[in-house]
Design an enzyme around this catalytic site. Structure first.
Site, short mmCIF file in Angstrom:
data_model
loop_
_atom_site.label_atom_id
_atom_site.label_comp_id
_atom_site.label_asym_id
_atom_site.label_seq_id
_atom_site.Cartn_x
_atom_site.Cartn_y
_atom_site.Cartn_z
N LYS A 1 0.84 -1.20 0.00
CA LYS A 1 0.00 0.00 0.00
C LYS A 1 0.87 1.25 0.00
CE LYS A 1 -0.25 -0.44 4.98
NZ LYS A 1 -0.77 -1.28 6.05
N TYR B 1 17.05 29.58 10.35
CA TYR B 1 15.92 30.34 10.91
C TYR B 1 15.98 30.39 12.43
CZ TYR B 1 13.32 30.38 6.48
OH TYR B 1 12.90 30.59 5.19
C1 LIG Z 1 -0.08 -2.13 6.64
C2 LIG Z 1 -0.69 -3.40 7.00
C3 LIG Z 1 0.08 -4.56 7.07
C4 LIG Z 1 1.57 -4.55 6.99
O1 LIG Z 1 2.05 -4.07 8.24
P1 LIG Z 1 3.61 -3.95 8.57
O2 LIG Z 1 3.62 -3.52 9.99
O3 LIG Z 1 4.14 -2.89 7.66
O4 LIG Z 1 4.24 -5.26 8.34
C5 LIG Z 1 -0.59 -5.76 7.28
N1 LIG Z 1 -1.94 -5.79 7.44
C6 LIG Z 1 -2.70 -4.68 7.41
C7 LIG Z 1 -4.18 -4.80 7.59
C8 LIG Z 1 -2.11 -3.45 7.21
O5 LIG Z 1 -2.86 -2.34 7.20
#
Ligand SMILES: *Cc1c(COP(=O)(O)O)cnc(C)c1O
Length: 387
Positions: free
Chosen positions: A46, A265
Site C-alpha cells: 500500500k 531560521y
Molecule cells: C499495513 C498493513 C500490514 C503490513 O504491516 P507492517 O507492519 O508494515 O508489516 C498488514 N496488514 C494490514 C491490515 C495493514 O494495514
C-alpha cells in the site's frame, strides 16, 4: 560520489536521490517467507509500496514468488495488476459504491471492512454474480472490521447468499511490535474463534511484527510490509532485515563560519567553534522532516539530539533548523577535501538506519518512507553491491 554535474544524468537535476535495492527487498521477502513457516507469505504494498514505487517493488516481489498482495485502495490495486498478472490483490480499505468496476475489471478482492460495506457487497454480487471478497474482523484494534461476534453470526447464518464467497478472513494486531504485550494473546484467542467459525476459509493475522511472534500467529497467509522495506518490525531487538532504501542529498555549497555566529531560521543554533557547514538540497518538502532540526523545534526541547547525515565515513549532525528545500549539516570534523559541492550526504540508508533517522524525527520508519516528497529522483538496483 564523483558522478555529480555530469550531463545526461537524471540525478544531475535532483537535489535528493533515492536508491531502492530490489535485491535486498527480495531477500527480505524470502526471509519473511522462511519465518512464516507453513503459511504463505504475502506482501503489503500500500501507499506506493511504502513510498518506494509499487510498479518496481510489486514486480520484483511477484517475480520472487509473491502471489498475495495487500493495497489500501482500488486504484493502487489497478496499478499493481499490470505487474502481478495472476496474483491475488486484496484492497484493505474495502469498497465504495461507484468503484465496483475497478474491482471487476482488475480482479481485485475487496476486504469488507464494515456492516455497510457488507450490505453493499451482498447487493453487488447479487447483481453481478460471484466475485471473491475477504472479510476484516476487528479483534481489538478498533480501526476497521466487523465486530467479532457479528462476524461469527455471519459465519453461522445459513441464509446468507451463496454468491457471498469470502476467500480470506483477516484481522490486524495492535501491539505486535511489543512481544510482551498481553493484547497479542487476547487478539490471537479472539481471532482463533472467528477463523474457526469460517471453517474452510483461509485466515490471516500477522503483519511483519506478527510474523516474529511465532507460528501460532501465522495461520494460512502472512502480510509483511515494513520488514520487506528494511524497517524494524519489533521494538527493542536487533533488526535482522537488510536496508532497502537509501536517500542522499546533494551538497550545494560548503561554507566556513566563525564561533559565535548562528545558523538557519531563528538563529536556533549558535556555533561554539569555528565550523564548516554543508548545505544540501533537501528539506522538509522532500520529507526530511523539520523535527530533525538540531534545535529550535519542540522535539529538541526533550533533549534528544537531531538528525544525522553520513559522508566519507563520518556521521555529521544537522545544524540548526531544517528549511523547506535545504538542510545544513555541520561537517567540521570531516577532512575538507572529502566534502565538496556536488557530493552527496546520506540522510538514511546503510549508514544511517531508517529507524534511527525516524526516531530522531520523533516518528517511525513507515512515516519516513511514505513521507518522501515528489521531487526526488529514484533509481532501482537489483544486485547487492555492498557486503
Ligand atoms: C499495513 C498493513 C500490514 C503490513 O504491516 P507492517 O507492519 O508494515 O508489516 C498488514 N496488514 C494490514 C491490515 C495493514 O494495514
Amino acid at each position: 560520489m564523483t558522478d555529480s554535474f555530469e550531463d545526461n544524468d537524471a540525478f544531475a537535476f535532483a537535489g535528493l536521490r533515492l536508491t531502492v535495492d530490489l535485491g535486498a527487498l527480495v531477500q527480505n521477502w524470502q526471509d519473511m517467507a522462511r519465518r512464516s513457516g507453513r503459511a504463505r507469505t504475502g506482501a503489503a504494498v500500500k501507499a506506493d509500496a511504502y513510498g518506494l514505487g509499487i510498479e518496481d517493488v510489486g514486480e520484483a516481489l511477484y517475480l520472487a514468488g509473491a502471489r498475495d498482495f495487500f493495497v489500501a485502495t482500488a486504484d493502487e490495486g489497478a496499478t499493481l495488476r499490470l505487474y502481478a498478472p495472476d496474483a491475488r490483490i486484496f484492497v484493505l480499505c474495502g469498497i465504495w459504491p461507484g468503484t465496483e468496476r475497478l474491482f471487476f475489471e482488475n480482479d481485485l478482492v475487496p476486504v469488507i471492512a464494515s456492516e455497510e460495506q457488507l450490505t453493499f457487497w451482498m447487493s453487488v454480487v447479487a447483481d453481478h454474480g460471484d466475485h471473491p471478497c475477504a472479510l476484516q474482523v476487528d479483534t481489538g484494534f478498533n480501526r476497521l472490521g466487523l465486530r467479532a461476534e457479528d462476524a461469527i453470526a455471519l459465519a453461522n447464518d445459513v441464509s446468507r447468499p451463496a454468491s457471498f464467497a469470502p476467500v480470506l478472513v483477516i484481522s490486524h494486531l495492535a501491539c505486535a511490535d511489543d512481544p510482551a504485550n498481553v493484547m497479542n494473546k487476547q487478539q490471537l484467542e479472539t481471532f482463533r474463534t472467528v477463523s474457526a467459525a469460517f471453517e474452510g476459509i483461509e485466515a490471516s493475522l500477522a503483519n511483519s511484527a506478527g510474523i516474529f511472534l511465532g507460528s501460532a500467529y501465522q495461520f494460512d497467509l502472512t502480510r509483511p510490509g515494513i520488514a520487506l522495506y528494511g524497517g524494524q518490525a519489533v521494538n527493542g531487538t536487533a533488526n535482522p532485515m537488510r536496508p532497502v532504501a537509501t536517500a542522499e542529498a546533494r551538497i550545494i555549497q560548503t561554507r566556513s563560519v566563525k564561533a559565535g555566529e548562528t545558523v538557519s531560521y531563528g538563529g536556533a543554533l549558535q556555533l561554539a567553534r569555528d565550523s564548516r557547514l554543508a548545505v544540501v538540497s533537501a528539506g522538509y518538502a522532500d520529507g526530511y522532516m523539520r523535527s530533525l532540526s538540531s534545535g529550535g523545534v519542540p522535539l529538541r526541547q526533550t533533549g534528544l539530539p537531531g538528525g544525522e547525515g553520513f559522508i566519507a565515513g563520518h556521521k555529521v549532525p544537522v545544524a540548526g533548523r531544517i528549511t523547506m528545500d535545504l538542510t545544513i549539516f555541520d561537517v567540521t570534523d570531516v577532512p575538507e577535501k572529502l566534502v565538496r559541492a556536488g557530493d552527496y550526504i546520506e540522510l538514511f540508508g546503510k549508514n544511517i538506519l531508517i529507524d534511527d533517522a525516524a526516531r530522531a524525527a520523533g516518528t517511525i520508519s513507515y512515516e519516513m518512507l511514505t513521507g518522501l516528497g515528489l521531487r526526488h529522483e529514484r533509481r532501482y538496483i537489483s544486485d547487492e553491491t555492498a557486503e
